[in-house]
Design an enzyme around this catalytic site. Sequence first.
Site, PDB file in Angstrom:
ATOM      1  N   ALA A  12       0.757  -1.030   0.173  1.00 40.75           N
ATOM      2  CA  ALA A  12       0.157  -0.165   0.053  1.00 40.75           C
ATOM      3  C   ALA A  12       0.892   1.320   0.077  1.00 40.75           C
ATOM      4  O   ALA A  12       0.629   2.063  -0.956  1.00 40.75           O
ATOM      5  CB  ALA A  12      -0.877  -0.025   1.329  1.00 40.75           C
ATOM      6  N   THR A  34       6.100 -10.780  -4.253  1.00 42.61           N
ATOM      7  CA  THR A  34       5.186 -11.261  -5.233  1.00 42.61           C
ATOM      8  C   THR A  34       5.409 -10.559  -6.739  1.00 42.61           C
ATOM      9  O   THR A  34       5.447  -9.414  -6.926  1.00 42.61           O
ATOM     10  CB  THR A  34       3.787 -11.001  -4.838  1.00 42.61           C
ATOM     11  OG1 THR A  34       3.538 -11.420  -3.676  1.00 42.61           O
ATOM     12  CG2 THR A  34       2.782 -11.751  -5.854  1.00 42.61           C
ATOM     13  N   ASN A  99       5.219   2.327  10.530  1.00 39.87           N
ATOM     14  CA  ASN A  99       4.899   2.625  12.069  1.00 39.87           C
ATOM     15  C   ASN A  99       5.699   2.459  13.064  1.00 39.87           C
ATOM     16  O   ASN A  99       6.580   1.299  12.810  1.00 39.87           O
ATOM     17  CB  ASN A  99       3.213   2.316  12.129  1.00 39.87           C
ATOM     18  CG  ASN A  99       2.315   3.154  11.658  1.00 39.87           C
ATOM     19  OD1 ASN A  99       2.197   4.210  11.552  1.00 39.87           O
ATOM     20  ND2 ASN A  99       1.204   2.363  10.967  1.00 39.87           N
ATOM     21  N   LYS A 176       2.082   9.931  17.055  1.00 37.11           N
ATOM     22  CA  LYS A 176       1.578   8.743  15.783  1.00 37.11           C
ATOM     23  C   LYS A 176       1.654   7.576  16.716  1.00 37.11           C
ATOM     24  O   LYS A 176       0.594   6.546  16.468  1.00 37.11           O
ATOM     25  CB  LYS A 176       2.456   8.971  14.630  1.00 37.11           C
ATOM     26  CG  LYS A 176       1.985   7.958  13.700  1.00 37.11           C
ATOM     27  CD  LYS A 176       0.668   8.172  12.701  1.00 37.11           C
ATOM     28  CE  LYS A 176       0.099   7.236  11.740  1.00 37.11           C
ATOM     29  NZ  LYS A 176       0.652   6.698  10.657  1.00 37.11           N
ATOM     30  N   ASN A 180      -1.453   4.690  17.146  1.00 32.70           N
ATOM     31  CA  ASN A 180      -1.509   3.474  16.637  1.00 32.70           C
ATOM     32  C   ASN A 180      -1.744   2.351  17.888  1.00 32.70           C
ATOM     33  O   ASN A 180      -2.326   1.519  17.641  1.00 32.70           O
ATOM     34  CB  ASN A 180      -0.134   2.893  15.987  1.00 32.70           C
ATOM     35  CG  ASN A 180      -0.067   3.814  14.619  1.00 32.70           C
ATOM     36  OD1 ASN A 180      -0.880   3.822  13.922  1.00 32.70           O
ATOM     37  ND2 ASN A 180       1.146   3.975  14.327  1.00 32.70           N
ATOM     38  N   GLU A 257       1.551  -6.126  13.923  1.00 28.86           N
ATOM     39  CA  GLU A 257       2.751  -5.362  14.024  1.00 28.86           C
ATOM     40  C   GLU A 257       2.819  -5.169  15.607  1.00 28.86           C
ATOM     41  O   GLU A 257       2.645  -3.837  15.820  1.00 28.86           O
ATOM     42  CB  GLU A 257       2.907  -4.005  12.997  1.00 28.86           C
ATOM     43  CG  GLU A 257       3.376  -4.226  11.763  1.00 28.86           C
ATOM     44  CD  GLU A 257       3.305  -2.895  10.989  1.00 28.86           C
ATOM     45  OE1 GLU A 257       2.235  -2.197  10.747  1.00 28.86           O
ATOM     46  OE2 GLU A 257       4.464  -2.645  10.340  1.00 28.86           O
TER      47      GLU A 257
END
Length: 294
Positions: A12, A34, A99, A176, A180, A257
């Site tokens: 992404a 991939t 992150n 941040k 998260n 994560e």
Amino acid sequence: MDPSIAVVGPGAIGTTVAAALHEVGRTPRICGRTARERLELHGEAVRIAVPGPVRIDPARAGGAVDLVFLAVKSTQVEAAAPWLAALCGADTVVCVLQNGVEQESTVSPYTSGARVLPAVVWFPAEAQPDGSVRLRGEPRLTLPDGTASHVVLDALRGTRCSTDVAADFTSVAWRKLLQNAVAGLMVLTGRRSGMFARTDIAELSLAYLRECLAVARAEGAVLGDEVPHEIVDGFRSYPADMGTSILADRVADRPLEWNTRNGVVPRRGRAHGIPTPISDLLVPLLAAASDGPG
Ligand SMILES: NC(=O)c1ccc[n+]([C@@H]2O[C@H](COP(=O)([O-])OP(=O)(O)OC[C@H]3O[C@@H](n4cnc5c(N)ncnc54)[C@H](OP(=O)(O)O)[C@@H]3O)[C@@H](O)[C@H]2O)c1
């Protein structure tokens, strides 16, 4: 002369940055897991195809580059290490698009001395089942102030991915991280942002965020007492069906994560002698949800 650039991890975030670079003629090498002929980014008023193919063999990485954008998940850094070995020279900068607050210490062991630069990623993007990526916002990164950042600023200058530099990057990154960390509660309920409308969840979130805030301050972040409320109010203002990537990973039964988003708080808390009783309950549950066994 334009710098030579590679994107490792064309998911992404990696696809978004690769597309922004390609759009201005700075097409990066694409290194992934991939095989694909091209990358595709789409969103409101944007559709960009980045020519590939995606390289999947680090032995064919093509030599060292000036700049690597590392955009694998934090759980995938070790597996991506052969790419870093192949792409890093003494002057390479590795900009980590992940992150967390520990990018330098987790990635540096694999870069043969190349400089590692963390970045805070501000935009939402989603990899689709067909491998294309849906961009859901304006791409934006925040970088620390320093010489290595100039390589990234130059590479992204004039692209649709805006960049800014924070004099106090530690505070930005921990702010941040707090957001998260509390989003991780959605994994434990299997619910989306609407759950923060509940008074009991809001109170738990505030208590957890105050615990995270104490650790963040011990790590040097300058964040006010209002931050936990701001973050909870933010979740309460989102559409009730707004999820988070760690919930999407849980639903898809992928590794989480948890360590970089939640485990870091009690780990750094212990180093500073700060008790973290809420983390001590939450983190083993997240770790088990991610890694099992069972
Ligand atoms: N997505 C967001 O909205 C968002 C927002 C802010 C921050 N972040 C952070 O950004 C980081 C990247 O997230 P993401 O959402 O972009 O993840 P993602 O979509 O899962 O992308 C990860 C990419 O890395 C590839 N990969 C995995 N192992 C690899 C290896 N050994 N070598 C090369 N490539 C490999 C994956 O390949 P496959 O295609 O084979 O899986 C995938 O293309 C995470 O730390 C995330 O928390 C994400």
